[in-house]
Every structure is written in structure tokens, then in C-alpha cells.
Design an enzyme around this catalytic site. Structure first.
Site, mmCIF file in Angstrom:
data_model
loop_
_atom_site.group_PDB
_atom_site.id
_atom_site.type_symbol
_atom_site.label_atom_id
_atom_site.label_comp_id
_atom_site.label_asym_id
_atom_site.label_seq_id
_atom_site.Cartn_x
_atom_site.Cartn_y
_atom_site.Cartn_z
ATOM 1 N N SER A 252 31.437 37.757 43.304
ATOM 2 C CA SER A 252 32.458 38.696 42.859
ATOM 3 C C SER A 252 33.618 38.792 43.847
ATOM 4 C CB SER A 252 31.813 40.064 42.600
ATOM 5 O OG SER A 252 32.683 40.926 41.931
ATOM 6 N N ASP A 393 39.607 40.025 40.346
ATOM 7 C CA ASP A 393 38.818 39.646 41.518
ATOM 8 C C ASP A 393 38.262 38.242 41.326
ATOM 9 O OD1 ASP A 393 36.889 40.232 39.631
ATOM 10 O OD2 ASP A 393 35.493 41.101 41.066
ATOM 11 N N ASP A 395 35.543 36.821 40.321
ATOM 12 C CA ASP A 395 34.892 36.391 39.073
ATOM 13 C C ASP A 395 35.498 37.067 37.852
ATOM 14 O OD1 ASP A 395 33.839 38.924 39.560
ATOM 15 O OD2 ASP A 395 31.879 38.426 38.740
ATOM 16 N N ASP A 397 35.717 40.088 36.698
ATOM 17 C CA ASP A 397 35.077 41.150 35.924
ATOM 18 C C ASP A 397 35.665 42.521 36.249
ATOM 19 O OD1 ASP A 397 34.003 41.556 38.432
ATOM 20 O OD2 ASP A 397 31.916 41.740 37.743
#
Length: 598
Positions: A252, A393, A395, A397
Site C-alpha cells: 500500500s 497511494d 496500490d 485503494d
């Protein structure tokens, strides 16, 4: 064999760090049982514990332990003598069983909603800390404890999958074993099983991807490789492609040298604690007898065109005639998973797109860019006189927006915008949304004025989603930028959330600074303390500082103290009408923690 097993039990119970965690209750019962039948478990040499054993010795001890469980189960209740729980044998033999040989119908039944998925005991991970979220919330002088882990602490899975430093705690070997274990758990029925694997742009993603492919194919699963793709895209494609399992390789918003493995079930949702524990029960076992026959080994292939599928899915969350023609948008992809799909989707919707953070090199993900470092995006928005900036960010999400003045619009403001928009359109279910204890009190007051309920959970998007599914909510999120819109996604989706807000801005004809500033946030101070080991929150001086802080805030604010679920950090957040007082209270708690952590 008995000597090996009893010695293992004794060594486990001697380990002051509780290294075997979940096995401790079984080991203690076995020790009592051995003594009942006249065999006293020997004490290990002074200073020796399981931490001194080699991996091969650990495996041998566990195998001996399992054989002893089976032997005692066959011996029956009489072997233990009177007075001992004679149900121990069957129950623990069942729990130790991998349970992958059961008939397909029985296996499928365990995956029905509400079915018993118990069984399987977590094998200890000697490197990773427990991932459970435990939070102490003080609000108006009252405190509450929130714990999301049962008595069996997990050693591999934290609050968001398996995570650790690449090639240190999270190795290729561990990824291989996770792939094998997850593949076995999700191999249900007679069909050809398949798994989709996505990743972000970290250098270690190549290593972990390859190891996971080996693990899954070795137990007969076919693997479809997506390449760099946002986490929500993996959840969506898992469902769309009727896969048995989905995997996202990402840490992440963390730096490049961390990485993680997130797993999705066939419904596209992240796995429950129970299923993760079932996978953990297999990770440390010898699975050589469970491997696929040579003719049944899985195949692997890299898919083309998946980026276009996700782009069309994201665009499809908007009305058919929605256009962002005439809007200048700067998008920051954090050199991460969305570096291709986010700019393309915005351009196809008519926006004038300026992209930053779209040159990944394997080492620069989240470095001075993205939703956790918005200074570069803010400067770019002002430089090119853009209408809005979108920060994702690593990833993708989560999302943070920047208004035309260069000011940050956080997740609380975004939830207010989406909640009110959905209510006006008649799309807001339950007339409420879900947020965490970290969300600003200003959001709660604003929503109450609009007749919208705010339900709070512990920190973590998995807990927000859990509450949403339980209560029938379709909007939820976190101040950090996780926005979950369950009408569209099974997890947080930064791009989809940004598109919903852009649509509100486009319809209003007003600047982002006006549309996305729904309330004046109360002063909120958040500071972190990193520690090496131990339990700083149990220190008496720290307890005293917290109690004093509670007293000073009284009914004018609240204090939240919680350990991170993914790293050795304690977060201290204070909120109240008097900013100076809040900062003083937070600093006093931080000082106490730092003295203990030093």
C-alpha cells in the site's frame, strides 16, 4: 517419539515470549496428559527455547507432536486417567488436521455463510508481529477497548494480509508456502481452479509473484498474472473472471522495501479472520503429500487487456453521459499500481490530464509523492492552474484531493461530499455511513445536521467494510482516504471515489474549494512513537500520563491511543475545541511513551 513431543511441549511452555502463541493451550494440555500417563516432560537445557531450534528441528518437533495427538486419540479416554477432559483428543486431532482431503460437498458446505470454518491451528512465524488492531478510545473521559483478535494471535496475517520487509520477514519461501496453503484451502469442487495475481511496482514484486506462482501451480491451480494493477481492480477481476482466489502483492502506502500479500475470496472481498487462520494452519506444515500429480500441475499465463477492463469498470460507475470536458486535472499515481489506468480513465472522460508519479523504477513508489506526501501535487496544481489534484497511494485503494488553491481535502471531507450526493440522489442506504474512530468530530456534527447517521468502527478499512456489510451501509471510509462505495467495489477504490467527487464538482459548476469544504474540522493532533519491543502501553508511567490526559480533556474532546496493526508504532490522537490544550495532552502522552521506548 513421545520424548520428542514432550520435549517440544516443555520447550514451548518455557519460552518467555510465547513464541508458539496459538499452540500454547494445546501444549499445556499435552503436558498434563503426559504426566497423567506417567511420563513427565523433561525440562530443556537452561536458556534453550524454540528460538534456538533450527527450521528442520522445528518441523520434526511439530511432526512428532501431531503423531502424538493421533496416538492419544486412538488410545481413547482411558489413557488419560480420570478427571481430565477426555474430549481433548478428538478435538485437537481435528484442529491439527489440514482438512484438505474432505469430500467436495463437505468442503463447499464450510464456505456457506454462517458455516463452521473452525479448525487448523496457526503455525508460528518467528519474525512478524501480531497484526490485531487493539485500540483505547477516550471520549469525554470515558474509555473503551476495541480488540479484533481472539485468543489465538495470528503470526502471518496482520490487519491487511501478510506484510513485512521484503526478503527479510517476507521472503520468497514464505510467499511460496502462502501460495500452496491458500491454493489448498480454496481448491473446492471438481472444476479447474484459478487464481488471479496483481501487484504494484515494487522491485520485490517480481520475486514474490514468481514464488506465489510456484506455490499455486504446485497444488494444481492455474494462475493468471495481471501485472501492475490497483488493489480494487484485483478484487473486481477475481469476481469477473470467476476465479477461486485473488492476490494483490503490495504494501500500500509503505516504502518500496516493504511488501505484502493480500488475498481475496471468489466474491472479491478480503478474507475473514477465520479463513486466514485456516490458511495459517497449513503454511508451516509439510505439504509434500498434498502436491498435485505431475499431470495436474497448474499453468500460468500473463493476461493482456486487463487495464482496459478496469478502466471501463471505473467509468461505468458514472452516469452514461458524464463528461469532465473543460476540467484540468493533475493526477499523482505515487509511481504505483495505477500509473497507467488512472490517467487513461480521466482522459477518456474528457479531462485535460497532467500526470505526475507515473515513472516507477521499482524503488520510488510512494517516495515524496502520492496520498501520504501531497506537497508535490499541491505545487503542481498551483503551477498549471488546475481545477483539482488527485493523489493515489501505491496500490490506489485510497485517495486524497487537492483543491484549486493547493489545499488538501482529506477522506472526511470526501465522505461528506459523497454521502450528501448519494442522499440527494436517493442512493444512500440506511441513511448513514461508516467511518472509524479517527474521523473528525466535525464530520459527525455535519452529517447529523444533514440527517445522516455516522457509525464508527476501529481503525482499518476491513473493519469499516465489515460494519458496512453487517449494517447494510453502502458508503464508508477513513480519514486517510480509503473510501468504500459498496455499490461498485468490494474494497477501497481511490479512482472510483475520485470520479464520484469529480462528478459532483462538474454538476455544481463551483470550484473544488467550495464543493469539498463541507465542515470546519475540530483541532486534531496525531503523533506517532516507534518502539523496539515490549508493551509500552502497559507501563505505569504511560498509564498515568494517559489518565491525566483524559482528565484534562474531560468532556471537551477525546483521546485515542492505538498500536498500529502493521508496524511497531503507537499512534496518539487528541481532538477537542481547544487546540493548545489538545496538543499539550498529546505531547505529554508522547513524552511518556518515548521514555519507555528509548
Amino acid at each position: 517419539m513421545t520424548d520428542l513431543a514432550s520435549g517440544f511441549a516443555a520447550g514451548e511452555m518455557r519460552d518467555g515470549r510465547g513464541g508458539w502463541g496459538a499452540m500454547s493451550a494445546v501444549a499445556q494440555s499435552m503436558r498434563e496428559l503426559l504426566e497423567r500417563i506417567g511420563h513427565r516432560a523433561p525440562e530443556p537445557p537452561r536458556g534453550q527455547s524454540i528460538w534456538d531450534l533450527s527450521p528442520e528441528e522445528v518441523r520434526q518437533s511439530v511432526a512428532s507432536f501431531e503423531r502424538l495427538v493421533a496416538a492419544l486419540a486412538e488410545a481413547g479416554p482411558g489413557a488419560a486417567g480420570g478427571g481430565l477432559d477426555t474430549g481433548l483428543h478428538d478435538r485437537q486431532a481435528h484442529q491439527m488436521s489440514p482438512r484438505v482431503d474432505e469430500a467436495p460437498a463437505a468442503a463447499a458446505a464450510r464456505w456457506e455463510p454462517g458455516a463452521d470454518r473452525s479448525g487448523g491451528m496457526p503455525f508460528p512465524d518467528l519474525t512478524q508481529k501480531d497484526g490485531g488492531a487493539s485500540q483505547r478510545v477516550v471520549n469525554g473521559g470515558k474509555s473503551a477497548e476495541h480488540s479484533h483478535e481472539g485468543p489465538m494471535s495470528r503470526r502471518y496475517f496482520g490487519t491487511d494480509g501478510v506484510r513485512g520487509r521484503a526478503n527479510a520477514t517476507l521472503t520468497a519461501d514464505l510467499a511460496l508456502r502462502v501460495g500452496m496453503a491458500a491454493g489448498l484451502v480454496f481448491s473446492r469442487g471438481e472444476h479447474r481452479h484459478r487464481v488471479v495475481i496483481g501487484k504494484d511496482t515494487r522491485l520485490s514484486g517480481y520475486m514474490l509473484e514468481t514464488a506465489l506462482v510456484a506455490g499455486f501451480t504446485s497444488v494444481g491451480m492455474d494462475v493468471f498474472l495481471l501485472g501492475p494493477m490497483p488493489t480494487p481492480a484485483v478484487g473486481m477481476l477475481t469476481r469477473s473472471m470467476r476465479a477461486d482466489l485473488g492476490v494483490m502483492i503490495s504494501a500500500s502506502h509503505n516504502p518500496f522495501d516493504d511488501n505484502g500479500i493480500k488475498l481475496f475470496g471468489p466474491d472479491g472481498y478480503k478474507l475473514s479472520d477465520e479463513v486466514e487462520r485456516e490458511i495459517e494452519s497449513l503454511v508451516g506444515q509439510n505439504l509434500s503429500k498434498k502436491l498435485a500429480k505431475p499431470a495436474e500441475i497448474g499453468r500460468a499465463k500473463r493476461l493482456e487487456g486487463v487495464h482496459a477492463r478496469y478502466i471501463e469498470y471505473a467509468k461505468g460507475t458514472l452516469p452514461r453521459n458524464q463528461s469532465f470536458e473543460g476540467m484540468r486535472v493533475v493526477v499523482d499515481c505515487a509511481h504505483g499500481a495505477a500509473y497507467r489506468v488512472a490517467p487513461e480513465a480521466l482522459w477518456e472522460l474528457g479531462a485535460d490530464v497532467i500526470s505526475i508519479g507515473v515513472e516507477p523504477d521499482g524503488l520510488n513508489i510512494n517516495r515524496d509523492v502520492g496520498s501520504t506526501a501531497t506537497a508535490a501535487l499541491s505545487a503542481k496544481v498551483r503551477e498549471v492552474r488546475a481545477d483539482i489534484g488527485i493523489a493515489l497511494d501505491g496500490d490506489a485503494d485510497r485517495v486524497i484531493l487537492i483543491d484549486e488553491k493547493g489545499h488538501v481535502v482529506d477522506g472526511d471531507q470526501l465522505m461528506a461530499v459523497v454521502a450528501e450526493s448519494f442522499k440527494v440522489d436517493g442512493r444512500l442506504s440506511r441513511n448513514g455511513i461508516v467511518a472509524t474512530v479517527m474521523s473528525n468530530l466535525g464530520l459527525e456534527r455535519y452529517l447529523a445536521g444533514e440527517g445522516i447517521e455516522l457509525a464508527r468502527t476501529a481503525v482499518g478499512d476491513r473493519y469499516v467494510l465489515e460494519r458496512m456489510r453487517q449494517g447494510g451501509y453502502n458508503v464508508g471510509g477513513e480519514q486517510s482516504g480509503h473510501l468504500i462505495l459498496s455499490d461498485y467495489s468490494t474494497t477501497g477504490d481511490g479512482l472510483v471515489a475520485a470520479l464520484q467527487v469529480l462528478a459532483v464538482v462538474a454538476r455544481s459548476g463551483k470550484p473544488v474549494s467550495e464543493v469539498c469544504h463541507r465542515f470546519e474540522p475540530m483541532p486534531q493532533i496525531l503523533k506517532n512513537v516507534r518502539y523496539g519491543s515490549g508493551k509500552p502501553l502497559e507501563n505505569e508511567a504511560v498509564k498515568k500520563a494517559i489518565a491525566h490526559g483524559e482528565q484534562r480533556l474531560s468532556n471537551t474532546g477525546r483521546l485515542l491511543i492505538r498500536p498500529s496493526g502493521t508496524e511497531p508504532v503507537i499512534r496518539v490522537m487528541g481532538e477537542g475545541e481547544d487546540r493548545e490544550l489538545v496538543e499539550t495532552v498529546v505531547d505529554s502522552v508522547i513524552d511518556a511513551l518515548q521514555r519507555v521506548a528509548a
